[in-house]
Design a protein around this motif. Structure first.
Motif, PDB file in Angstrom:
ATOM      1  N   GLN A 156       7.058 -58.935  11.750  1.00  0.00           N
ATOM      2  CA  GLN A 156       7.219 -59.858  12.863  1.00  0.00           C
ATOM      3  C   GLN A 156       8.174 -60.987  12.508  1.00  0.00           C
ATOM      4  N   GLU A 157       8.086 -61.486  11.288  1.00  0.00           N
ATOM      5  CA  GLU A 157       8.960 -62.568  10.884  1.00  0.00           C
ATOM      6  C   GLU A 157      10.415 -62.120  10.841  1.00  0.00           C
ATOM      7  N   LYS A 158      10.640 -60.833  10.629  1.00  0.00           N
ATOM      8  CA  LYS A 158      12.015 -60.324  10.621  1.00  0.00           C
ATOM      9  C   LYS A 158      12.489 -59.971  12.019  1.00  0.00           C
TER      10      LYS A 158
ATOM     11  N   GLU B 246      11.005 -57.821  14.385  1.00  0.00           N
ATOM     12  CA  GLU B 246      10.797 -56.489  14.932  1.00  0.00           C
ATOM     13  C   GLU B 246      10.423 -56.608  16.416  1.00  0.00           C
ATOM     14  N   PRO B 247      10.725 -55.583  17.226  1.00  0.00           N
ATOM     15  CA  PRO B 247      10.633 -55.730  18.669  1.00  0.00           C
ATOM     16  C   PRO B 247       9.271 -56.166  19.203  1.00  0.00           C
ATOM     17  N   LEU B 248       8.165 -55.628  18.681  1.00  0.00           N
ATOM     18  CA  LEU B 248       6.863 -55.948  19.241  1.00  0.00           C
ATOM     19  C   LEU B 248       6.193 -57.075  18.483  1.00  0.00           C
ATOM     20  N   LEU B 249       5.221 -57.696  19.135  1.00  0.00           N
ATOM     21  CA  LEU B 249       4.478 -58.779  18.512  1.00  0.00           C
ATOM     22  C   LEU B 249       3.462 -58.178  17.561  1.00  0.00           C
TER      23      LEU B 249
ATOM     24  N   THR C 133      11.863 -64.446  15.964  1.00  0.00           N
ATOM     25  CA  THR C 133      12.543 -65.220  14.930  1.00  0.00           C
ATOM     26  C   THR C 133      13.750 -65.936  15.532  1.00  0.00           C
ATOM     27  N   ALA C 134      13.885 -67.239  15.231  1.00  0.00           N
ATOM     28  CA  ALA C 134      14.882 -68.076  15.897  1.00  0.00           C
ATOM     29  C   ALA C 134      16.299 -67.530  15.757  1.00  0.00           C
ATOM     30  N   ASN C 135      16.625 -66.905  14.628  1.00  0.00           N
ATOM     31  CA  ASN C 135      17.975 -66.372  14.434  1.00  0.00           C
ATOM     32  C   ASN C 135      18.308 -65.262  15.418  1.00  0.00           C
TER      33      ASN C 135
END
Length: 409
Positions: free
Chosen positions: A32-34, A36-39, A150-152
């Motif tokens: 999730q931190e990277k 990835e599409p789903l929560l 992720t903000a980026n």
């Protein structure tokens, strides 16, 4: 519209639910931190399993060409985001998360007593298969995919999410009710319950008294459906901003992911006794009173009794393993629900934007991407917005950039 007494009872109900629970921070997996599409942090029914030590650097840079009101404004290169993240497990069931941003302000937030650049700093404890506890600085349990991504990954935020103070210090709990159903409860600081210019750029209203309990209670729900192709993430938050001035968030995220398609729809609503977002208040910078003897003090620029509503829709399509495209639309409004100072009741703006992006992944299994992104945003003020000094505007920005998440260990 809800009356303030109704909001008080709603907030009391959340607080009572909070007091009867054990608290925890948002369990976030590495995926999730990277971005990835789903929560995947809790919505997939798995509490965090961090049986490792992991460190990564997140980097985003781009060049921009910006046009305002149809005319070229400026062009420049910028570093959009540099973050260091460390996560892992100290002992069996005891984990930690730390994330530092190098492109945010380093001022110490008086409420949390820590630099604002420290986005996360908390420890988790997996009590059993159904409960995780945590304490420290963590994200508020607000629904919505754009908020949690992720903000980026977000090239251009909605006004709502760009003005939310998402990371606060406190305690909470994540309770797994079913394999794919999770209930979250949090009690966190509310740094918006402050008189500082950092929160209220246009001044804290003189007639209000600072609250003695700057906290916020939050209740969230996450779940997966239809063989985990559909995810829901709902959130509700309530707290005091000042004496007799409350803040309420009602938010909902809906995510669909199957094959090459990723789509989401976010609905975000805020009702605030003081304008913490500063959007409506910002229109008053050029205010001129029709009354020559009118004493327009600095603190009167900050609006009170405001509401914001945002709708965010996004559609991603993975053309090939090396190419991804997406389009995104945002529609937002701001209104005042009770006359105060120079602000009359009614709607002040209609803001909408459209975005389009192409991403290229040159190396398989590496989180490296180049992107071409364009956004057009139109702020259409109503007569009320113009009356307090605001002006309608539009902006177009074209960006070419690079994003890379570098695993250190």
């Amino acid at each position: 519209m809800m009356k303030l007494d109704v909001l008080k009872y709603l907030g009391l109900a959340i607080c009572l639910a909070t007091s009867g629970s054990i608290y925890a921070q948002t369990p976030t997996t590495d995926d999730q931190e990277k971005g990835e599409p789903l929560l995947k942090d809790v919505a997939d029914g798995k509490l965090t399993d961090q049986n490792y030590a992991h460190m990564e650097l997140q980097f985003n840079t781009s060049g921009h060409a910006i046009f305002e009101d149809g005319k070229y404004s400026n062009g420049n290169f910028s570093i959009n985001g540099v973050r260091m993240q460390i996560s892992g497990q100290l002992t069996d069931g005891l984990g930690y998360m730390f994330r530092q941003s190098f492109t945010k302000r380093y001022d110490v937030n008086s409420t949390d007593n820590v630099s604002m650049a420290l986005e996360k700093a908390y420890v988790t404890w997996n009590v059993n298969d159904h409960l995780q506890l945590a304490i420290g600085k963590q994200y508020m349990e607000i629904g919505g995919y754009e908020y949690w991504q992720t903000a980026n990954r977000i090239r251009y935020y909605s006004d709502f999410n760009s003005t939310v103070r998402c990371a606060q210090t406190g305690v909470g709990a994540y309770i797994k009710m079913a394999p794919d159903q999770t209930l979250a409860v949090q009690l966190l600081n509310n740094s918006c319950a402050s008189e500082t210019e950092d929160v209220y750029t246009y001044g804290f209203p003189d007639m209000l008294q600072k609250t003695k309990t700057p906290v916020m209670a939050l209740l969230g729900y996450r779940g997966f459906f239809n063989d985990k192709t559909f995810a829901l993430h709902y959130g509700m938050a309530y707290g005091q901003l000042a004496s007799n001035r409350q803040q309420l968030y009602l938010t909902a995220g809906h995510v669909y992911k199957r094959g090459p398609v990723l789509a989401y729809l976010d609905l975000m609503y805020a009702r605030e006794g003081i304008d913490t977002k500063g959007i409506i208040s910002g229109y008053s910078q050029n205010y001129v009173s029709d009354e020559p003897d009118f004493d327009f003090t600095a603190s009167m620029r900050t609006a009170q009794h405001v509401e914001y509503l945002s709708t965010i829709a996004n559609f991603d399509y993975r053309l090939t393993p090396h190419f991804n495209t997406y389009i995104k639309g945002i529609y937002e409004i701001g209104r005042v629900y009770r006359d105060n100072g120079i602000y009359n009741r009614g709607r002040y703006n209609n803001t909408w934007s459209m975005q389009a992006c192409v991403e290229y992944f040159p190396i398989k299994d590496r989180d490296l991407r180049f992107f071409l992104h364009g956004v057009y945003k139109k702020v259409d003020l109503t007569n009320l917005g113009k009356k307090v000094g605001g002006k309608s505007s539009d902006i177009m920005r074209v960006s070419v950039g690079l994003e890379y998440i570098l695993p250190v260990f």
